[in-house]
Scaffold this motif. Structure first.
Motif, PDB file in Angstrom:
ATOM      1  N   ARG A  51       9.182   5.370   6.184  1.00 19.10           N
ATOM      2  CA  ARG A  51       8.408   6.467   5.600  1.00 19.10           C
ATOM      3  C   ARG A  51       7.880   6.101   4.220  1.00 19.10           C
ATOM      4  NH1 ARG A  51      12.809  11.232   6.999  1.00 19.10           N
ATOM      5  NH2 ARG A  51      12.422  11.379   9.268  1.00 19.10           N
ATOM      6  N   THR A  85       3.968   5.779   2.884  1.00 16.05           N
ATOM      7  CA  THR A  85       3.514   6.596   1.760  1.00 16.05           C
ATOM      8  C   THR A  85       2.895   5.727   0.670  1.00 16.05           C
ATOM      9  OG1 THR A  85       5.222   8.256   2.213  1.00 16.05           O
ATOM     10  CG2 THR A  85       4.243   8.263   0.016  1.00 16.05           C
ATOM     11  N   GLU A  86       3.538   4.593   0.367  1.00 22.07           N
ATOM     12  CA  GLU A  86       3.012   3.690  -0.654  1.00 22.07           C
ATOM     13  C   GLU A  86       1.621   3.177  -0.283  1.00 22.07           C
ATOM     14  OE1 GLU A  86       5.947   0.657  -0.898  1.00 22.07           O
ATOM     15  OE2 GLU A  86       7.442   1.967  -1.841  1.00 22.07           O
ATOM     16  N   VAL A 131       0.190   9.241   5.352  1.00 19.19           N
ATOM     17  CA  VAL A 131       1.135  10.354   5.409  1.00 19.19           C
ATOM     18  C   VAL A 131       2.029  10.184   6.632  1.00 19.19           C
ATOM     19  CG1 VAL A 131       1.397  12.852   5.582  1.00 19.19           C
ATOM     20  CG2 VAL A 131      -0.505  11.878   4.262  1.00 19.19           C
TER      21      VAL A 131
END
Length: 350
Positions: free
Chosen positions: A202, A206-207, A211
């Motif tokens: 996750r 995100t980085e 999403v």
């Protein structure tokens, strides 16, 4: 004929119980009596017993290994590494499989290995504070796989870094819709490995500005069948993933089987990456995150050997590196999605 403990007792003029206590180094035996027993044992060559070298110190010549699953490839490889080192030092291995949460609780209630082992190796078990204290109270060296516990030795890989490398590899190939086949996050014992790898999955998305989508996380636990079913669920989504990170190679094997049965290919239709570098991974041309599994077992056993040798070192912790092994199941994202698939229900095992 080999001398018996009765022969030693007769030569020393004491009872067999006193001989046993003297040779095991237990209290309530005077120094004069202990010396007389040791001298009698030497005169009778009683020390030729395979266990005699440890009797004076009260050792059993056995190292305990406690693990959560006995029938999984990963643990079999770790055990092979442990056993090779122990056998080289004339030590036996005593295995205790905890199996499920009920057996886990019973083990720490009864502590069946107390006074039966000289050292203890714990493989990937989540331990509460009382359980850690119970292990420490055994008074033997303890080393653990997969965790850092003060006062215990340990060996681990960086699960977060390994999982992040896997996901980043897929992102670098242009994939944005990336699924994950995860382990057993709902196990009541709270195993750390699936949690760490899922969190890294996750965080890495995100980085990269992606999403995370919970629909793209399918539970596959640890086996081929579960991995196959999880892949079928992912491909049945209205917008299925273009790439999948399987938390273990065995789950990835199942994912590849599902693709094949649906008439799809990796990486032409869906890229797949695993974790472990199982010996079958090269045969199936699976891209994976490699970790030296048997080597970790060897390191654990060597930590116990060092502690038993009385080297006086503080318990150490070794982090074993992982590596990205690029093979043929990952490739650039396709701009056009497959136009047809066999229905997921056709993949249900008979």
């Amino acid at each position: 004929m080999r001398a018996s403990i009765t022969d030693v007792a007769g030569r020393a003029g004491v009872s067999t119980a006193t001989v046993s206590r003297a040779l095991r180094g237990l209290p309530h035996v005077s120094e004069a009596t202990r010396e007389r027993v040791l001298r009698a044992a030497e005169e009778l060559s009683y020390s030729v017993s395979p266990h005699a070298a440890g009797l004076a110190s009260g050792r059993t010549g056995t190292v305990g290994v406690v693990l959560p699953f006995v029938n999984r490839w990963f643990y079999g490889q770790v055990l092979a590494g442990i056993d090779a080192v122990l056998r080289a030092h004339d030590l036996d291995l005593l295995l205790h499989n905890l199996g499920d949460a009920r057996v886990h609780r019973r083990f720490f209630t009864r502590m069946p290995l107390r006074r039966r082992v000289d050292g203890l190796i714990v493989l990937n078990l989540p331990l509460s504070a009382p359980e850690t204290e119970a292990l420490a109270s055994m008074g033997v060296p303890v080393t653990v796989l997969g965790s850092r516990i003060p006062g215990f030795g340990g060996v681990c890989i960086d699960n977060r870094a390994g999982a992040a490398t896997a996901v980043r590899h897929l992102i670098n190939l242009g994939h944005r819709r990336i699924g994950m086949i995860t382990g057993a996050p709902d196990d009541p014992r709270g195993f750390a490995t699936p949690i760490a790898r899922r969190e890294a999955y996750r965080a890495t998305l995100t980085e990269a500005g992606i999403v995370p989508d919970s629909e793209l996380e399918a539970r596959g636990h640890a086996g081929i069948e579960e991995g196959a079913a999880a892949m079928a669920r992912l491909l049945s989504l209205p917008d299925p993933p273009t790439a999948v990170f399987a938390e273990s190679d065995q789950m990835a094997f199942g994912a590849l089987r599902t693709l094949r049965r649906m008439g799809l290919r990796a990486p032409a239709d869906v890229s797949v990456i695993g974790f472990d570098d199982h010996e079958t991974s090269e045969l199936l041309d699976l891209t994976t995150i490699g970790q030296p599994v048997a080597r970790q077992g060897e390191l654990l056993a060597r930590q116990i050997i060092g502690a038993l040798a009385g080297r006086g070192e503080e318990p150490g912790h070794t982090v074993v590196p992982t590596r990205l092994v690029i093979r043929g199941t990952t490739g650039p994202v396709r701009t056009a999605r497959p136009s047809s698939r066999r229905p997921p229900e056709a993949l249900t095992p008979p």
